[in-house]
Scaffold this motif. Structure first.
Motif, PDB file in Angstrom:
ATOM      1  N   ALA A  43       1.426  -2.484  -4.268  1.00 38.74           N
ATOM      2  CA  ALA A  43       0.061  -2.185  -4.909  1.00 38.74           C
ATOM      3  C   ALA A  43      -0.565  -1.431  -3.541  1.00 38.74           C
ATOM      4  O   ALA A  43      -1.584  -0.887  -3.907  1.00 38.74           O
ATOM      5  N   ALA A 110       6.928  -8.585  -4.001  1.00 40.78           N
ATOM      6  CA  ALA A 110       5.652  -8.561  -3.735  1.00 40.78           C
ATOM      7  C   ALA A 110       4.778  -7.765  -4.871  1.00 40.78           C
ATOM      8  O   ALA A 110       5.792  -6.923  -5.365  1.00 40.78           O
ATOM      9  N   SER A 111       3.651  -7.764  -4.855  1.00 43.88           N
ATOM     10  CA  SER A 111       2.664  -7.384  -5.583  1.00 43.88           C
ATOM     11  C   SER A 111       2.948  -5.653  -5.669  1.00 43.88           C
ATOM     12  O   SER A 111       2.852  -5.159  -4.923  1.00 43.88           O
ATOM     13  N   ASP A 113       2.628  -2.132  -8.493  1.00 42.81           N
ATOM     14  CA  ASP A 113       2.077  -1.411  -9.332  1.00 42.81           C
ATOM     15  C   ASP A 113       2.245   0.254  -9.571  1.00 42.81           C
ATOM     16  O   ASP A 113       1.609   0.701 -10.513  1.00 42.81           O
ATOM     17  N   THR A 133       0.017  -2.391 -14.569  1.00 43.86           N
ATOM     18  CA  THR A 133      -0.887  -3.502 -14.221  1.00 43.86           C
ATOM     19  C   THR A 133       0.210  -4.190 -12.912  1.00 43.86           C
ATOM     20  O   THR A 133       1.196  -4.313 -13.257  1.00 43.86           O
ATOM     21  N   ALA A 134      -0.532  -4.481 -11.792  1.00 42.65           N
ATOM     22  CA  ALA A 134       0.363  -4.946 -10.690  1.00 42.65           C
ATOM     23  C   ALA A 134       1.018  -6.265 -11.231  1.00 42.65           C
ATOM     24  O   ALA A 134       0.410  -7.208 -11.901  1.00 42.65           O
ATOM     25  N   GLN A 135       2.364  -6.509 -10.723  1.00 43.31           N
ATOM     26  CA  GLN A 135       3.055  -7.588 -11.133  1.00 43.31           C
ATOM     27  C   GLN A 135       3.905  -7.988  -9.847  1.00 43.31           C
ATOM     28  O   GLN A 135       4.037  -7.520  -8.796  1.00 43.31           O
ATOM     29  N   THR A 136       4.370  -9.296  -9.914  1.00 37.47           N
ATOM     30  CA  THR A 136       5.455  -9.732  -8.882  1.00 37.47           C
ATOM     31  C   THR A 136       6.533 -10.193  -9.496  1.00 37.47           C
ATOM     32  O   THR A 136       6.631 -10.655 -10.880  1.00 37.47           O
TER      33      THR A 136
END
Lengths: 161, 63
Positions: A43, A110-111, A113, A133-136
């Motif tokens: 991200a 890590a995050s 997107d 939408t940012a994810q981990t």
């Protein structure tokens, strides 16, 4: 009958198959489709319309993730559809979900997107950037299921109006 | 069922499972997490893309 000024919809589809060449293009060894890949980005990365080729800068890292991402399944050729006398859409979508990691080979991200679709056959040249939408992911998998392959939802669309 | 975690494969019965869904204009996200006490040991994500605004609209305007 009447003539109507328009960019031909077939041309849009042919752009996606490198049928036309108005300039200097790479020499192709065959008429086979190129190999496209999908790389994931943190991200915090800066991947956008100005991106010209795959870069490892800002890319996710993990065990079981190879820099450059994974190959995109491409079993469905680009299509084009007229929507009127003046307009149409050419479109293409990968023919299978893009999957990172597996039960036996999980990934940890890590995050992130963003996914960059690029052409690994043609010097890793960039195709498109898709954000979400940012994810981990932690010791798991990430599955990106493609949208419906049609004129309004396909992953790549070239349209005239 | 065994779950791959940061600590290797673990029996699901030993873990707390959490799931969730995020739905917006672009995507539907389903995630599953497994927690060992207060520690996240597994998270997987299944994202279904709906529609992207990325396109070549409108190229005919370049006439």
């Amino acid at each position: 009958m009447a003539n109507t000024q328009a960019m031909c919809t077939s041309f849009l589809g042919e752009l996606l198959t490198a049928t036309h060449n108005f300039g200097t293009a790479p020499t192709r060894g065959s008429g086979a489709a190129d190999t496209f890949k999908a790389a994931l980005y943190l991200a915090t990365a800066t991947i956008d319309a100005s991106t010209t080729a795959y870069t490892s800068t800002g890319e996710v890292t993990s065990a079981n993730y190879t820099a450059g991402g994974v190959a995109v399944t491409n079993a469905t050729a680009p299509q084009s559809t007229n929507t009127s006398a003046t307009a149409g859409t050419a479109y293409w979508t990968p023919s299978a979900s893009i999957v990172y990691g597996s039960v036996g080979s999980p990934v940890t991200f890590a995050s992130f997107d963003c996914v960059l679709i690029y052409n690994s056959t043609q010097s890793d040249k960039a195709v498109s950037v898709h954000t979400f939408t940012a994810q981990t992911v932690t010791s798991g998998t990430f599955t990106l299921t493609m949208p419906t392959n049609n004129t309004t939802n396909a992953l790549l669309r070239l349209s005239t109006t | 069922m065994l779950v791959m975690t940061t600590k290797g494969e673990m029996d699901e019965a030993l873990l707390e499972k959490k799931t969730g869904t995020i739905d917006n204009e672009n995507e539907t996200i389903n995630w599953v997490e497994y927690w060992l006490e207060d520690e996240l040991v597994h998270r997987s994500v299944d994202m279904v893309l709906k529609k992207y605004t990325v396109s070549g609209l409108p190229v005919a305007a370049s006439f």
